[in-house]
Design a protein around this motif. Structure first.
Motif, PDB file in Angstrom:
ATOM      1  N   PRO A   1      15.374  45.246  62.168  1.00 43.27           N
ATOM      2  CA  PRO A   1      14.119  45.930  61.821  1.00 43.27           C
ATOM      3  C   PRO A   1      13.077  45.875  62.938  1.00 43.27           C
ATOM      4  CG  PRO A   1      14.893  44.669  59.949  1.00 43.27           C
ATOM      5  CD  PRO A   1      15.767  44.287  61.114  1.00 43.27           C
TER       6      PRO A   1
ATOM      7  N   SER B   1       4.975  46.742  63.551  1.00 34.16           N
ATOM      8  CA  SER B   1       5.278  48.171  63.503  1.00 34.16           C
ATOM      9  C   SER B   1       5.043  48.817  64.863  1.00 34.16           C
ATOM     10  CB  SER B   1       4.410  48.862  62.451  1.00 34.16           C
ATOM     11  OG  SER B   1       3.057  48.889  62.876  1.00 34.16           O
TER      12      SER B   1
ATOM     13  N   ARG C   1      10.152  47.549  53.213  1.00 34.06           N
ATOM     14  CA  ARG C   1      10.763  48.230  54.353  1.00 34.06           C
ATOM     15  C   ARG C   1      11.837  49.185  53.833  1.00 34.06           C
ATOM     16  NH1 ARG C   1      11.216  48.497  59.610  1.00 34.06           N
ATOM     17  NH2 ARG C   1      13.214  49.158  60.477  1.00 34.06           N
TER      18      ARG C   1
ATOM     19  N   ASN D   1       8.555  50.695  58.341  1.00 36.70           N
ATOM     20  CA  ASN D   1       8.341  49.275  58.176  1.00 36.70           C
ATOM     21  C   ASN D   1       7.722  48.953  56.815  1.00 36.70           C
ATOM     22  OD1 ASN D   1       8.534  46.636  59.335  1.00 36.70           O
ATOM     23  ND2 ASN D   1       6.312  46.627  59.517  1.00 36.70           N
TER      24      ASN D   1
ATOM     25  N   GLU E   1      11.477  49.053  65.438  1.00 40.82           N
ATOM     26  CA  GLU E   1      10.063  49.346  65.692  1.00 40.82           C
ATOM     27  C   GLU E   1       9.756  49.387  67.191  1.00 40.82           C
ATOM     28  OE1 GLU E   1       7.928  50.317  63.479  1.00 40.82           O
ATOM     29  OE2 GLU E   1       9.363  50.066  61.856  1.00 40.82           O
TER      30      GLU E   1
END
Length: 336
Positions: free
Chosen positions: A247, A213, A89, A57, A251
């Protein structure tokens, strides 16, 4: 056309006409390593497969924009004639290409494609012109190891950037024809092309959202019993996840894999615009969409996930303003 394939199209312009040269790229080939996927907005060379992947991240990254002239194996520091030191990132992918293609062919295909995806080339080099320490540099800082570290003779490298307001995405593309080196996680034959693609996203994204994250998810669940999953995005009044959600989903999946005994509720919320019943249904559908993606994309056991729709019943801000309504449209993670 096979439904799960996309076209990689590039144009070669001659004095007489423009000829279209196309090759396919797959969203999720059967041979891809579990949990790995293409970087959003980027295609892959035809029939290639993702052998390894990694993502963080937030990371520091040195992007070569010049020749790599030296490398210290003790400190993992390289001597580079020109570079950009980046923070953001980081997504790193290692592709293997079926035998028959050359590094020059694969490189040309990517180079022709990148402008259509919005990228501008910053620097490119091939073979020894990229420096004697090119293999050591890429071996030390991403997936592949010796597979990319011992085959510099037919290498190709390209650095590029795509700008989107305050946000920028940088690409480091390193392509080799495998000659030597061992990695127990990758099977590759002599002469086979291997592609390392590193993507670094810097600056503030248009939506202003930064995914929580995996480490922060675990921390917040233990301290407050609830996590608002910033970065889970949907189009207006729809339950299909937008590509920009990836993204954040990465996570969440990383957190769940690190704690395989954990079971969670995925709770969808809406603002108060529209009817109550439709908002309840929409919030349920969005929570279910997140759960389904975690199962199909990352292999998370469905028994560990349960979607629930709360609609407009638990606002965290006033629905009077656009800003408040935006905050209320969210997905939360709660322990079962």
């Amino acid at each position: 056309m096979i439904p799960n394939r996309r076209k990689f199209v590039h144009t070669a312009v001659s004095l007489a006409a423009a000829a279209l040269l196309a090759f396919t790229a797959q969203r999720a080939a059967a041979a891809d390593k579990a949990g790995c996927r293409d970087f959003d907005g980027m295609m892959r060379f035809q029939n290639s497969a993702i052998a390894l992947c990694d993502s963080r991240n937030f990371a520091e990254y040195t992007l070569p924009t010049g020749k790599i002239t030296g490398f210290d194996s003790h400190t993992n520091e390289a001597e580079i004639e020109a570079k950009q030191d980046l923070e953001g990132r980081l997504t790193q992918l290692l592709y293997t290409v079926p035998k028959g293609a050359s590094s020059a062919e694969v490189f040309r295909s990517y180079k022709d494609y990148l402008p259509s995806a919005g990228y501008r080339v910053l620097y490119e080099a091939k073979g020894p012109a990229f420096g004697v320490s090119q293999g050591s540099f890429f071996e030390s800082m991403g997936p592949g190891g010796q597979i990319v570290g011992y085959s510099p003779d037919q290498s190709r490298y390209l650095a590029a950037v795509k700008e989107d307001g305050a946000a920028k995405t940088y690409i480091a593309l390193y392509i080799v024809e495998y000659d030597d080196g061992y990695n127990p996680m990758v099977t590759v034959e002599k002469g086979q092309v291997v592609v390392r693609l590193d993507a670094i996203q810097t600056g503030e994204l248009k939506n202003g959202m930064v995914p929580v994250s995996a480490t922060e998810i675990a921390k917040r669940l233990d301290t407050s019993g609830q996590v608002i999953l910033s970065g889970i995005l949907f189009d207006f009044n729809k339950s299909q996840l937008k590509p920009d959600s990836r993204p954040a989903l990465d996570e969440i999946a990383s957190f769940l894999k690190q704690d395989p005994a954990r079971k969670v509720y995925l709770v969808g919320h809406t603002d108060n615009v529209g009817g109550f019943d439709s908002n309840m249904q929409l919030s349920q559908a969005r929570a279910d969409a997140v759960a389904a993606d975690l199962v199909t994309t990352y292999g998370i056991n469905a028994a560990r996930l349960k979607g629930h729709g709360a609609g407009p019943l638990a606002p965290i801000a006033s629905n009077v303003t656009d800003e408040g309504r935006a905050k209320n449209r969210r997905v939360e993670l709660i322990p079962q």
